[in-house]
Design a protein around this motif. Structure first.
Motif, PDB file in Angstrom:
ATOM      1  N   MET A   1       0.843  -1.191   0.000  1.00 51.92           N
ATOM      2  CA  MET A   1       0.000   0.000   0.000  1.00 51.92           C
ATOM      3  C   MET A   1       0.879   1.243   0.000  1.00 51.92           C
ATOM      4  SD  MET A   1      -3.149  -0.627  -0.106  1.00 51.92           S
ATOM      5  CE  MET A   1      -4.627  -1.136   0.658  1.00 51.92           C
ATOM      6  N   ILE A   2       0.495   2.191  -0.826  1.00 48.57           N
ATOM      7  CA  ILE A   2       1.205   3.464  -0.903  1.00 48.57           C
ATOM      8  C   ILE A   2       0.233   4.565  -0.511  1.00 48.57           C
ATOM      9  CG2 ILE A   2       2.357   5.109  -2.433  1.00 48.57           C
ATOM     10  CD1 ILE A   2       3.489   2.709  -3.939  1.00 48.57           C
ATOM     11  N   ASN A   3       0.662   5.418   0.402  1.00 48.97           N
ATOM     12  CA  ASN A   3      -0.161   6.539   0.854  1.00 48.97           C
ATOM     13  C   ASN A   3       0.076   7.740  -0.036  1.00 48.97           C
ATOM     14  OD1 ASN A   3      -1.304   5.208   3.139  1.00 48.97           O
ATOM     15  ND2 ASN A   3       0.643   5.472   4.189  1.00 48.97           N
ATOM     16  N   LEU A   4      -1.025   8.271  -0.583  1.00 46.19           N
ATOM     17  CA  LEU A   4      -0.960   9.474  -1.408  1.00 46.19           C
ATOM     18  C   LEU A   4      -1.808  10.564  -0.785  1.00 46.19           C
ATOM     19  CD1 LEU A   4      -1.353   8.355  -5.150  1.00 46.19           C
ATOM     20  CD2 LEU A   4       0.741   8.867  -3.895  1.00 46.19           C
ATOM     21  N   ASN A   5      -1.394  11.797  -1.006  1.00 49.48           N
ATOM     22  CA  ASN A   5      -2.155  12.973  -0.626  1.00 49.48           C
ATOM     23  C   ASN A   5      -2.461  13.718  -1.918  1.00 49.48           C
ATOM     24  OD1 ASN A   5      -3.140  15.400   0.268  1.00 49.48           O
ATOM     25  ND2 ASN A   5      -1.396  15.912   1.555  1.00 49.48           N
ATOM     26  N   VAL A   6      -3.677  13.569  -2.414  1.00 49.04           N
ATOM     27  CA  VAL A   6      -4.072  14.195  -3.677  1.00 49.04           C
ATOM     28  C   VAL A   6      -5.169  15.209  -3.387  1.00 49.04           C
ATOM     29  CG1 VAL A   6      -4.989  13.817  -6.000  1.00 49.04           C
ATOM     30  CG2 VAL A   6      -3.491  12.098  -4.950  1.00 49.04           C
ATOM     31  N   ASN A   7      -4.898  16.451  -3.721  1.00 45.90           N
ATOM     32  CA  ASN A   7      -5.848  17.544  -3.496  1.00 45.90           C
ATOM     33  C   ASN A   7      -6.309  17.598  -2.039  1.00 45.90           C
ATOM     34  OD1 ASN A   7      -5.594  18.087  -6.232  1.00 45.90           O
ATOM     35  ND2 ASN A   7      -7.386  16.869  -6.762  1.00 45.90           N
ATOM     36  N   HIS A   8      -5.349  17.395  -1.136  1.00 43.86           N
ATOM     37  CA  HIS A   8      -5.561  17.482   0.312  1.00 43.86           C
ATOM     38  C   HIS A   8      -6.462  16.367   0.845  1.00 43.86           C
ATOM     39  CE1 HIS A   8      -3.543  21.280  -0.154  1.00 43.86           C
ATOM     40  NE2 HIS A   8      -4.461  21.660  -0.999  1.00 43.86           N
ATOM     41  N   LYS A   9      -6.525  15.279   0.119  1.00 39.46           N
ATOM     42  CA  LYS A   9      -7.287  14.122   0.555  1.00 39.46           C
ATOM     43  C   LYS A   9      -6.354  12.913   0.541  1.00 39.46           C
ATOM     44  CE  LYS A   9     -11.535  11.573  -0.387  1.00 39.46           C
ATOM     45  NZ  LYS A   9     -12.669  11.390  -1.287  1.00 39.46           N
ATOM     46  N   LYS A  10      -6.462  12.074   1.563  1.00 35.87           N
ATOM     47  CA  LYS A  10      -5.585  10.914   1.713  1.00 35.87           C
ATOM     48  C   LYS A  10      -6.159   9.696   0.982  1.00 35.87           C
ATOM     49  CE  LYS A  10      -3.033  12.976   4.929  1.00 35.87           C
ATOM     50  NZ  LYS A  10      -1.867  13.669   4.561  1.00 35.87           N
ATOM     51  N   TYR A  11      -5.268   8.976   0.324  1.00 40.31           N
ATOM     52  CA  TYR A  11      -5.635   7.743  -0.375  1.00 40.31           C
ATOM     53  C   TYR A  11      -4.605   6.673  -0.038  1.00 40.31           C
ATOM     54  CZ  TYR A  11      -8.546  10.733  -3.320  1.00 40.31           C
ATOM     55  OH  TYR A  11      -9.478  11.619  -3.775  1.00 40.31           O
ATOM     56  N   ARG A  12      -5.079   5.436   0.116  1.00 43.14           N
ATOM     57  CA  ARG A  12      -4.198   4.272   0.257  1.00 43.14           C
ATOM     58  C   ARG A  12      -4.335   3.484  -1.041  1.00 43.14           C
ATOM     59  NH1 ARG A  12      -1.823   2.523   4.565  1.00 43.14           N
ATOM     60  NH2 ARG A  12      -2.411   0.341   4.363  1.00 43.14           N
ATOM     61  N   ILE A  13      -3.250   3.435  -1.781  1.00 42.45           N
ATOM     62  CA  ILE A  13      -3.275   2.855  -3.117  1.00 42.45           C
ATOM     63  C   ILE A  13      -2.566   1.506  -3.118  1.00 42.45           C
ATOM     64  CG2 ILE A  13      -2.611   3.204  -5.533  1.00 42.45           C
ATOM     65  CD1 ILE A  13      -4.674   5.268  -4.489  1.00 42.45           C
ATOM     66  N   ASP A  14      -3.264   0.492  -3.596  1.00 40.94           N
ATOM     67  CA  ASP A  14      -2.692  -0.836  -3.757  1.00 40.94           C
ATOM     68  C   ASP A  14      -2.436  -1.040  -5.246  1.00 40.94           C
ATOM     69  OD1 ASP A  14      -1.830  -3.423  -3.447  1.00 40.94           O
ATOM     70  OD2 ASP A  14      -3.826  -4.262  -3.096  1.00 40.94           O
ATOM     71  N   ALA A  15      -1.244  -0.639  -5.685  1.00 37.02           N
ATOM     72  CA  ALA A  15      -0.884  -0.743  -7.104  1.00 37.02           C
ATOM     73  C   ALA A  15       0.633  -0.875  -7.214  1.00 37.02           C
ATOM     74  CB  ALA A  15      -1.370   0.488  -7.861  1.00 37.02           C
ATOM     75  N   ASP A  16       1.082  -1.254  -8.370  1.00 36.78           N
ATOM     76  CA  ASP A  16       2.510  -1.378  -8.652  1.00 36.78           C
ATOM     77  C   ASP A  16       3.181  -0.016  -8.419  1.00 36.78           C
ATOM     78  OD1 ASP A  16       5.040  -1.522  -9.849  1.00 36.78           O
ATOM     79  OD2 ASP A  16       4.326  -2.701 -11.546  1.00 36.78           O
ATOM     80  N   PRO A  17       4.231   0.048  -7.611  1.00 37.94           N
ATOM     81  CA  PRO A  17       4.916   1.313  -7.349  1.00 37.94           C
ATOM     82  C   PRO A  17       5.480   1.981  -8.605  1.00 37.94           C
ATOM     83  CG  PRO A  17       5.664  -0.376  -5.809  1.00 37.94           C
ATOM     84  CD  PRO A  17       4.793  -1.056  -6.824  1.00 37.94           C
TER      85      PRO A  17
END
Length: 157
Positions: A1-17
């Motif tokens: 899982m990779i944590n992203l902050n997109v447009n001030h919103k948090k996302y946990r992304i399960d994808a190829d780095p």
């Protein structure tokens, strides 16, 4: 899982780095304002801000975005009222409109770095953004207008 902050919103992304941020933003998160143009960082349709810098999301890996601040065209302003967005509308810049998310994102960084850009500053900063319809003169005019609007707001973007 990779944590992203997109447009001030948090996302946990399960994808190829190694997946390009463009596809994460569009296909996983569902924000489709960032466009696919060429896939090799040559056209600028996919420009986003990564920690305030304009980057080509088609060649920027998901892993590079981990824990960083990512802003897309949807997050540039709350009500589509960033000076560049307002100026683009007032100057009727878009023809087909496909490239303009990337154009506006590049212009926003230029306006932050050079609040009173010259024609040469604009040409240099925007050289990597291709417009298939050739609206370059309107783009330059809109950036000058955006600089004036930004001054009236009393600051930079």
């Amino acid at each position: 899982m990779i944590n992203l902050n997109v447009n001030h919103k948090k996302y946990r992304i399960d994808a190829d780095p190694d997946m390009p941020l463009l596809w994460v933003i569009r296909d996983i998160i569902g924000l489709t304002g960032t466009k696919y143009g060429c896939g090799v960082a040559q056209c600028g349709a996919c420009v986003i801000h990564l920690n305030g810098e304009a980057v080509r999301s088609c060649v920027t890996k998901l892993s590079r975005g981990a824990g960083q601040e990512i802003i897309t065209i949807e997050g540039l302003s709350a009500n589509n009222n960033h000076p560049a967005q307002v100026a683009w509308n007032e100057e009727s810049v878009p023809q087909c409109g496909y490239c303009h998310s990337g154009q506006i994102m590049s212009a926003a960084v230029l306006l932050r770095e050079k609040p009173n850009p010259t024609d040469q500053d604009i040409d240099d900063a925007m050289a990597g953004n291709i417009c298939r319809c050739g609206t370059y003169l309107r783009i330059r005019k809109a950036i000058h207008l955006a600089a004036e609007l930004q001054k009236k707001e009393g600051g930079t973007t």
